[in-house]
Design a protein around this motif. Structure first.
Motif, PDB file in Angstrom:
ATOM      1  N   UNK B  25     -67.021  80.653-109.806  1.00 26.60           N
ATOM      2  CA  UNK B  25     -66.705  80.506-108.380  1.00 26.60           C
ATOM      3  C   UNK B  25     -65.286  81.380-108.145  1.00 26.60           C
ATOM      4  N   UNK B  26     -64.701  81.631-109.111  1.00 28.15           N
ATOM      5  CA  UNK B  26     -63.251  82.509-108.836  1.00 28.15           C
ATOM      6  C   UNK B  26     -63.345  83.798-109.513  1.00 28.15           C
ATOM      7  N   UNK B  27     -62.769  84.924-108.875  1.00 27.55           N
ATOM      8  CA  UNK B  27     -62.588  86.053-109.157  1.00 27.55           C
ATOM      9  C   UNK B  27     -61.261  86.213-109.970  1.00 27.55           C
ATOM     10  N   UNK B  28     -61.192  87.407-110.583  1.00 32.91           N
ATOM     11  CA  UNK B  28     -59.962  87.737-111.106  1.00 32.91           C
ATOM     12  C   UNK B  28     -58.784  87.824-110.035  1.00 32.91           C
ATOM     13  N   UNK B  58     -53.827  92.302-118.537  1.00 35.87           N
ATOM     14  CA  UNK B  58     -55.100  92.018-118.718  1.00 35.87           C
ATOM     15  C   UNK B  58     -55.911  93.179-119.632  1.00 35.87           C
ATOM     16  N   UNK B  59     -56.870  92.603-120.378  1.00 34.48           N
ATOM     17  CA  UNK B  59     -57.609  93.383-121.348  1.00 34.48           C
ATOM     18  C   UNK B  59     -58.549  94.175-120.722  1.00 34.48           C
ATOM     19  N   UNK B 114     -57.416  86.914-116.853  1.00 37.24           N
ATOM     20  CA  UNK B 114     -58.653  87.570-117.541  1.00 37.24           C
ATOM     21  C   UNK B 114     -59.844  86.516-116.946  1.00 37.24           C
ATOM     22  N   UNK B 115     -60.699  87.369-116.582  1.00 34.26           N
ATOM     23  CA  UNK B 115     -62.338  86.517-116.413  1.00 34.26           C
ATOM     24  C   UNK B 115     -62.962  87.133-117.858  1.00 34.26           C
ATOM     25  N   UNK B 258     -58.582  83.338-122.475  1.00 36.48           N
ATOM     26  CA  UNK B 258     -58.585  84.469-121.504  1.00 36.48           C
ATOM     27  C   UNK B 258     -57.352  85.489-121.978  1.00 36.48           C
ATOM     28  N   UNK B 259     -57.786  86.763-122.428  1.00 35.55           N
ATOM     29  CA  UNK B 259     -56.947  87.469-123.263  1.00 35.55           C
ATOM     30  C   UNK B 259     -55.460  87.775-122.503  1.00 35.55           C
TER      31      UNK B 259
END
Lengths: 171, 314
Positions: B25-28, B58-59, B114-115, B258-259
């Motif tokens: 439920x959460x975006x980047x 972020x990758x 990261x997502x 989360x990279x």
């Protein structure tokens, strides 16, 4: 293309596949008749023509390079740093030894599970290769292998051919 | 020519860290905003406009500094996005530190996010660039599990002994993570459960790629003699109450990976420990911490090490 003209003769003399019994579902899968549920991974992407053409010697003839031995062939030597001074070293007929291995049950393959190995080649050079014609219980550190040319998979209408390793018998 | 280094020239004055989890439920954007908010709030009287420049690690969750500046409405400040495989978070921190040490900026912010799992795919997915089809593409657990048979053969321990060591490392990390409200996986897991779990290579599902890597790193970092790391693990040297606690926050096993965030998550635990805010994981009077962040795979990787302290050293 120099890779195929110069080094292709090896393929006609290589030993045939040693697998005798393949279950019917695997046979149908390899013939492209049976679509099996893929793993929850992105589909493999197809090799593209320009990079495949640039990599002809490596992709179709497993050519390394020698100052110290590099697999695949390289322009820059990891030992002395010289640029464009190395000689191509055909390695498709080289034998090697498994330095380490693992069994990957998650990765995509037409022949799951994937046995990934790190191979130390006789005469130098090290590469990571998928192992074929072998079950997980038949591989260990020290297993002797040779190279074999295989269709890895097809994606978006393009067949991807490259080399796998397989155990040799009676060396 | 040797570098002079940046020892004692840079201080971390604020930090924030979200809970780690699947966060369907959460975006980047949401995660970045929450982490930055918490970081700003951790410094009394601080306003975000005092930040001179930003680094975002972020990758796969966005390209360009716009990934941070757009949701946070950062205007007229430099924002750089960096990536270095799994060491991405540390890379953001490293670049931010050099910017301050150079004197170019007074106050900067490093953010990692990261997502990793926003679809049905399993595991870490790194889309390859257009290529010739020759690269071997094992999954991340497979690449790191290559370490195990080689370690066993080289140091002459049995598969059973290695299994016991892997189990101990996984158990330790899950036990620490159970004490950490921000961790994704917060259950202690019994050693018997770990030892019996389904298998990738010679690893159980609880070993993943992290466990053999932690073993080898104890030797690489000089905490254990070569070939002795496994014995030190079994002796409890690296447990929370051991001589040298490793991953007191629960590590990758408890947080997932989360990279872009991982490298900074490690520093966040150092931050909590030095401030006496680590709750049930609190070590008594820690003075020096070390974070190590590897990016890539055995045989082809970058390696980041930071040494952080509670105050200027002597």
């Amino acid at each position: 293309m120099d890779g195929i003209v110069s080094y292709g003769v090896y393929l006609s003399t290589s030993r045939a596949c040693s697998i005798r019994d393949v279950d019917y579902a695997t046979y149908l899968t390899w013939r492209g008749t049976l679509q099996r549920e893929p793993p929850r991974r992105p589909d493999p992407i197809r090799p593209e023509a320009p990079p495949a053409a640039r990599a002809t010697r490596w992709k179709y003839a497993f050519v390394g390079s020698r100052c110290r031995v590099h697999v695949p062939l390289q322009r820059v030597c990891s030992g002395c740093g010289a640029v464009d001074q190395m000689d191509p070293k055909p390695m498709a007929d080289k034998l090697g030894t498994v330095a380490t291995f693992t069994v990957d049950r998650l990765a995509f393959s037409l022949s799951p599970s994937v046995i990934t190995t790190v191979i130390d080649f006789d005469g130098g050079g090290r590469a990571s290769c998928e192992l074929t014609e072998c079950t997980p219980d038949q591989v260990s550190v020290g297993t002797r292998v040779e190279l074999t040319f295989r269709r890895m998979y097809g994606a978006q209408g393009v067949h991807n051919y490259f080399w796998k390793a397989r155990p040799i018998h009676g060396e | 020519m040797a570098s002079d280094g940046i020892r004692d020239q840079v201080a971390i004055v604020g930090m924030g860290c979200t809970k780690f989890g699947e966060h369907w439920d959460r975006s980047i954007d949401d995660l970045l905003i929450d982490a930055v908010d918490e970081c700003v709030a951790s410094v009394p009287g601080f306003e975000r406009k005092q930040v001179d420049a930003y680094w975002l690690g972020t990758m796969g969750s966005g390209t360009s500094g716009l990934t941070l500046s757009r949701p946070l409405k950062i205007d007229y400040k430099p924002v750089t996005r960096v990536e270095n495989y799994c060491a991405t978070g540390s890379e953001a921190f490293r670049n931010a530190c050099y910017a301050v040490a150079s004197g170019a900026y007074d106050c900067v912010m490093a953010v990692g996010g990261e997502k990793l799992k926003d679809s049905g795919y399993s595991g870490l997915v790194v889309p390859p660039p257009i290529n010739d089809g020759t690269a071997s593409e094992p999954t991340a657990p497979a690449m790191f599990s290559l370490l195990a048979p080689a370690y066993v053969k080289k140091y002459g321990i049995s598969d059973e002994q290695l299994k016991e060591v892997m189990t101990r490392i996984a158990w330790k990390n899950h036990r620490n993570g159970a004490l950490n409200e921000r961790a994704q996986f917060r259950s202690e897991v019994a050693k018997e459960t770990i030892a019996r779990s389904p298998i990738v290579g010679s690893l159980g599902i609880f070993d993943c790629c992290f466990t053999p890597t932690e073993l080898v790193l104890m030797e690489d970092l000089g905490f254990s003699e070569r070939g002795q790391g496994w014995q030190d693990v079994l002796d409890g040297v690296f447990d929370l109450d051991g001589e040298l606690p490793v991953n007191p926050d629960g590590g990758l096993k408890s947080f997932g990976h989360p990279i872009g965030a991982s490298g900074l998550r490690m520093l966040f635990e150092c931050w909590l420990q030095f401030r006496g805010e680590a709750g049930e994981r609190q070590l008594s009077d820690p003075q020096i911490g070390l974070t190590h962040n590897l990016g890539g795979q055995p045989g082809a990787c970058v390696s980041f090490v930071s040494i952080v302290g509670a105050g200027r050293d002597g």
